[in-house]
Design a protein around this motif. Structure first.
Motif, PDB file in Angstrom:
ATOM      1  N   SER A   1       0.897  -1.247   0.013  1.00  0.00           N
ATOM      2  CA  SER A   1       0.000   0.026  -0.057  1.00  0.00           C
ATOM      3  C   SER A   1       0.956   1.275  -0.097  1.00  0.00           C
ATOM      4  O   SER A   1       1.814   1.371   0.615  1.00  0.00           O
ATOM      5  CB  SER A   1      -0.824   0.109   1.227  1.00  0.00           C
ATOM      6  N   ALA A   2       0.370   2.279  -0.720  1.00  0.00           N
ATOM      7  CA  ALA A   2       1.088   3.598  -0.745  1.00  0.00           C
ATOM      8  C   ALA A   2       0.977   4.493   0.728  1.00  0.00           C
ATOM      9  O   ALA A   2       1.744   5.164   0.951  1.00  0.00           O
ATOM     10  CB  ALA A   2       0.575   4.459  -1.868  1.00  0.00           C
ATOM     11  N   ALA A   3      -0.057   3.785   1.417  1.00  0.00           N
ATOM     12  CA  ALA A   3      -0.284   4.317   2.727  1.00  0.00           C
ATOM     13  C   ALA A   3      -0.262   5.775   2.871  1.00  0.00           C
ATOM     14  O   ALA A   3       0.143   6.381   3.729  1.00  0.00           O
ATOM     15  CB  ALA A   3       1.035   3.797   3.592  1.00  0.00           C
ATOM     16  N   LYS A   4      -1.007   6.583   2.035  1.00  0.00           N
ATOM     17  CA  LYS A   4      -1.228   7.813   1.746  1.00  0.00           C
ATOM     18  C   LYS A   4      -1.581   8.754   2.846  1.00  0.00           C
ATOM     19  O   LYS A   4      -0.901   9.489   3.128  1.00  0.00           O
ATOM     20  CB  LYS A   4      -2.202   8.126   0.657  1.00  0.00           C
ATOM     21  N   ARG A   5      -2.432   8.090   3.610  1.00  0.00           N
ATOM     22  CA  ARG A   5      -3.134   8.805   4.758  1.00  0.00           C
ATOM     23  C   ARG A   5      -2.119   8.748   6.038  1.00  0.00           C
ATOM     24  O   ARG A   5      -1.996   9.611   6.880  1.00  0.00           O
ATOM     25  CB  ARG A   5      -4.590   8.281   5.191  1.00  0.00           C
TER      26      ARG A   5
ATOM     27  N   GLN B   1       5.968   1.134  -3.806  1.00  0.00           N
ATOM     28  CA  GLN B   1       7.166   1.505  -4.594  1.00  0.00           C
ATOM     29  C   GLN B   1       6.986   2.687  -5.375  1.00  0.00           C
ATOM     30  O   GLN B   1       8.138   3.555  -5.461  1.00  0.00           O
ATOM     31  CB  GLN B   1       7.320   0.285  -5.569  1.00  0.00           C
ATOM     32  N   ALA B   2       6.031   3.180  -5.812  1.00  0.00           N
ATOM     33  CA  ALA B   2       5.703   4.387  -6.511  1.00  0.00           C
ATOM     34  C   ALA B   2       6.012   5.636  -5.364  1.00  0.00           C
ATOM     35  O   ALA B   2       6.432   6.789  -6.025  1.00  0.00           O
ATOM     36  CB  ALA B   2       4.428   4.367  -7.294  1.00  0.00           C
ATOM     37  N   ALA B   3       5.542   5.472  -4.394  1.00  0.00           N
ATOM     38  CA  ALA B   3       5.723   6.456  -3.503  1.00  0.00           C
ATOM     39  C   ALA B   3       7.367   6.642  -3.075  1.00  0.00           C
ATOM     40  O   ALA B   3       7.681   7.835  -2.880  1.00  0.00           O
ATOM     41  CB  ALA B   3       4.873   6.151  -2.148  1.00  0.00           C
ATOM     42  N   GLU B   4       8.113   5.635  -2.905  1.00  0.00           N
ATOM     43  CA  GLU B   4       9.402   5.717  -2.891  1.00  0.00           C
ATOM     44  C   GLU B   4      10.061   6.235  -3.915  1.00  0.00           C
ATOM     45  O   GLU B   4      10.921   6.996  -3.705  1.00  0.00           O
ATOM     46  CB  GLU B   4       9.775   4.149  -2.437  1.00  0.00           C
ATOM     47  N   GLU B   5       9.609   5.810  -5.024  1.00  0.00           N
ATOM     48  CA  GLU B   5      10.058   6.265  -6.181  1.00  0.00           C
ATOM     49  C   GLU B   5      10.065   7.792  -6.564  1.00  0.00           C
ATOM     50  O   GLU B   5      10.976   8.572  -6.667  1.00  0.00           O
ATOM     51  CB  GLU B   5       9.773   5.815  -7.667  1.00  0.00           C
ATOM     52  N   LEU B   6       8.696   8.354  -6.321  1.00  0.00           N
ATOM     53  CA  LEU B   6       8.534   9.750  -6.192  1.00  0.00           C
ATOM     54  C   LEU B   6       9.358  10.772  -5.025  1.00  0.00           C
ATOM     55  O   LEU B   6       9.919  11.529  -5.445  1.00  0.00           O
ATOM     56  CB  LEU B   6       7.406   9.927  -6.068  1.00  0.00           C
ATOM     57  N   THR B   7       9.748  10.190  -3.981  1.00  0.00           N
ATOM     58  CA  THR B   7      10.310  10.617  -2.855  1.00  0.00           C
ATOM     59  C   THR B   7      11.902  10.740  -3.298  1.00  0.00           C
ATOM     60  O   THR B   7      12.490  11.612  -2.924  1.00  0.00           O
ATOM     61  CB  THR B   7       9.938   9.905  -1.599  1.00  0.00           C
TER      62      THR B   7
ATOM     63  N   GLY C   1       3.347  13.923 -10.585  1.00  0.00           N
ATOM     64  CA  GLY C   1       4.873  13.412 -10.679  1.00  0.00           C
ATOM     65  C   GLY C   1       5.190  12.731 -11.853  1.00  0.00           C
ATOM     66  O   GLY C   1       6.312  13.059 -12.515  1.00  0.00           O
ATOM     67  N   ARG C   2       4.303  12.099 -12.553  1.00  0.00           N
ATOM     68  CA  ARG C   2       4.364  11.475 -13.894  1.00  0.00           C
ATOM     69  C   ARG C   2       4.605  12.549 -14.897  1.00  0.00           C
ATOM     70  O   ARG C   2       5.556  12.510 -15.827  1.00  0.00           O
ATOM     71  CB  ARG C   2       3.331  10.427 -14.424  1.00  0.00           C
ATOM     72  N   LYS C   3       3.671  13.532 -15.085  1.00  0.00           N
ATOM     73  CA  LYS C   3       3.750  14.570 -15.959  1.00  0.00           C
ATOM     74  C   LYS C   3       5.273  15.512 -15.831  1.00  0.00           C
ATOM     75  O   LYS C   3       5.654  15.751 -16.756  1.00  0.00           O
ATOM     76  CB  LYS C   3       2.891  15.514 -15.762  1.00  0.00           C
ATOM     77  N   LEU C   4       5.807  15.315 -14.582  1.00  0.00           N
ATOM     78  CA  LEU C   4       6.938  16.303 -14.538  1.00  0.00           C
ATOM     79  C   LEU C   4       8.195  15.429 -14.699  1.00  0.00           C
ATOM     80  O   LEU C   4       9.397  15.789 -14.538  1.00  0.00           O
ATOM     81  CB  LEU C   4       6.918  16.974 -12.963  1.00  0.00           C
ATOM     82  N   GLY C   5       7.838  13.957 -14.767  1.00  0.00           N
ATOM     83  CA  GLY C   5       9.094  13.130 -15.118  1.00  0.00           C
ATOM     84  C   GLY C   5       9.706  12.725 -13.676  1.00  0.00           C
ATOM     85  O   GLY C   5      10.812  12.299 -13.650  1.00  0.00           O
ATOM     86  N   LEU C   6       9.185  13.063 -12.488  1.00  0.00           N
ATOM     87  CA  LEU C   6       9.465  12.523 -11.214  1.00  0.00           C
ATOM     88  C   LEU C   6       9.070  10.961 -10.849  1.00  0.00           C
ATOM     89  O   LEU C   6       9.763  10.449  -9.891  1.00  0.00           O
ATOM     90  CB  LEU C   6       8.814  13.214 -10.204  1.00  0.00           C
ATOM     91  N   LEU C   7       8.283  10.383 -11.575  1.00  0.00           N
ATOM     92  CA  LEU C   7       7.675   9.134 -11.476  1.00  0.00           C
ATOM     93  C   LEU C   7       7.365   8.258 -12.726  1.00  0.00           C
ATOM     94  O   LEU C   7       6.527   8.870 -13.414  1.00  0.00           O
ATOM     95  CB  LEU C   7       6.345   9.297 -10.620  1.00  0.00           C
ATOM     96  N   LYS C   8       7.988   7.282 -12.841  1.00  0.00           N
ATOM     97  CA  LYS C   8       7.681   6.456 -13.785  1.00  0.00           C
ATOM     98  C   LYS C   8       6.616   5.185 -13.579  1.00  0.00           C
ATOM     99  O   LYS C   8       6.100   4.741 -14.624  1.00  0.00           O
ATOM    100  CB  LYS C   8       9.007   5.730 -14.471  1.00  0.00           C
ATOM    101  N   ARG C   9       6.784   4.698 -12.443  1.00  0.00           N
ATOM    102  CA  ARG C   9       5.783   3.386 -12.063  1.00  0.00           C
ATOM    103  C   ARG C   9       4.439   3.866 -12.265  1.00  0.00           C
ATOM    104  O   ARG C   9       4.001   4.903 -12.080  1.00  0.00           O
ATOM    105  CB  ARG C   9       6.169   3.043 -10.823  1.00  0.00           C
ATOM    106  N   LYS C  10       3.748   2.807 -12.999  1.00  0.00           N
ATOM    107  CA  LYS C  10       2.467   3.019 -13.493  1.00  0.00           C
ATOM    108  C   LYS C  10       1.524   2.827 -12.201  1.00  0.00           C
ATOM    109  O   LYS C  10       0.447   3.311 -12.029  1.00  0.00           O
ATOM    110  CB  LYS C  10       2.068   2.267 -14.606  1.00  0.00           C
ATOM    111  N   SER C  11       1.780   1.914 -11.200  1.00  0.00           N
ATOM    112  CA  SER C  11       0.907   1.648 -10.032  1.00  0.00           C
ATOM    113  C   SER C  11       1.071   2.719  -8.943  1.00  0.00           C
ATOM    114  O   SER C  11       2.296   3.285  -8.727  1.00  0.00           O
ATOM    115  CB  SER C  11       1.129   0.071  -9.472  1.00  0.00           C
ATOM    116  N   ASN C  12       0.017   3.102  -8.372  1.00  0.00           N
ATOM    117  CA  ASN C  12       0.135   3.979  -7.190  1.00  0.00           C
ATOM    118  C   ASN C  12       0.236   3.297  -5.890  1.00  0.00           C
ATOM    119  O   ASN C  12      -0.758   3.152  -5.146  1.00  0.00           O
ATOM    120  CB  ASN C  12      -1.034   5.003  -7.145  1.00  0.00           C
TER     121      ASN C  12
END
Length: 257
Positions: free
Chosen positions: A165-169, A224-230, A210-221
């Motif tokens: 889980s991205a554990a957003k909250r 792993q995506a949260a770590e990649e963005l960070t 994040g994807r639009k700015l090129g900060l994130l490539k992973r497709k699933s939210n």
């Protein structure tokens, strides 16, 4: 938009962060709920409950969080430490989307255990060792929170990054508790974690930006995506990467980026 250089991207995100990391941001955001209080334990309990139900329309989130705290006589720490079962009667009718009365009652009892036995929420989120990954710290806090038997359905309301889980909250709640700057939106009342170790709260808005700015490539939210963005944000500001959550959220929600 054209791909920005690292310097251009940093300047752009710094400008957007400056625009939204302001007291004016607070009023319509769930962070306004803990901002009603001055006592540390009131802030963290109100923040945890507000973050737990922070999905859906923001006016509804604020309304329902206010209902919870009103039933606590707007003294969440005193209530959590001292309530008896008869004091839980109003909460037996609480519903916010899929957060139902059984979930609410379990969370209140788990909070009471935490403050009576484990140095409260801050104790739950204290890393096992200084260099422990935040993923493991969150997962450990979750295990301790759910130590007592209860409805299996309640577990989904405290996400586990170890399960992907991205554990957003939870990451949003930790941003509130750990980050501190002169702007006064985040509280910075927990010192056992450092801003540099936080993970950016990831939702559909921040992921899209994040994807639009090129900060994130992973497709699933996911986690792993949260770590990649960070990790990408950490290159721009190693000591406080999650400050850019303001920029990503503002661009996604208010700027329709």
């Amino acid at each position: 938009m054209a791909r920005l250089s690292a310097a251009e991207l940093r300047n752009f995100l710094d400008d957007m962060t400056d625009r939204y990391n302001r007291p004016g941001f607070i009023e319509t955001d769930p962070v306004s709920i803990p901002h009603r209080y001055r006592n540390k334990e009131d802030i963290e309990i109100a923040g945890f409950l507000a973050a737990t139900i922070a999905w859906g329309q923001r006016p509804v989130i604020l309304k329902n969080a206010s209902r919870l705290l009103g039933w606590m006589d707007d003294s969440p720490a005193a209530f959590v430490r001292g309530f008896s079962e008869k004091d839980l009667k109003p909460f037996r009718g609480f519903v916010h989307r899929t957060f139902h009365p059984d979930d609410c009652l379990y969370f209140l009892r788990a909070l009471q255990r935490a403050y009576r036995e484990n140095d409260g929420l801050q104790g739950l989120f204290t890393p096992a060792c200084p260099d422990a990954p935040l993923r493991d710290t969150i997962s450990s806090a979750r295990r301790r929170f759910f130590e007592e038997p209860g409805p299996a359905r309640s577990h989904k309301h405290f996400s586990d990054p170890v399960k992907g889980s991205a554990a957003k909250r939870i990451n949003m709640f930790l941003r509130w508790m750990v980050r501190h700057d002169e702007r006064g939106v985040d509280f910075g009342i927990w010192k056992q974690l450092q801003p540099a170790s936080l993970i950016c709260p990831l939702d559909v808005h921040s992921a899209r930006v994040g994807r639009k700015l090129g900060l994130l490539k992973r497709k699933s939210n996911d986690w792993q995506a949260a770590e990649e963005l960070t990790a990408a944000l950490r290159k721009l500001c190693p000591e406080d990467p999650v400050k850019y959550d303001y920029a990503l959220f503002g661009l996604g929600v208010f700027e329709r980026f």
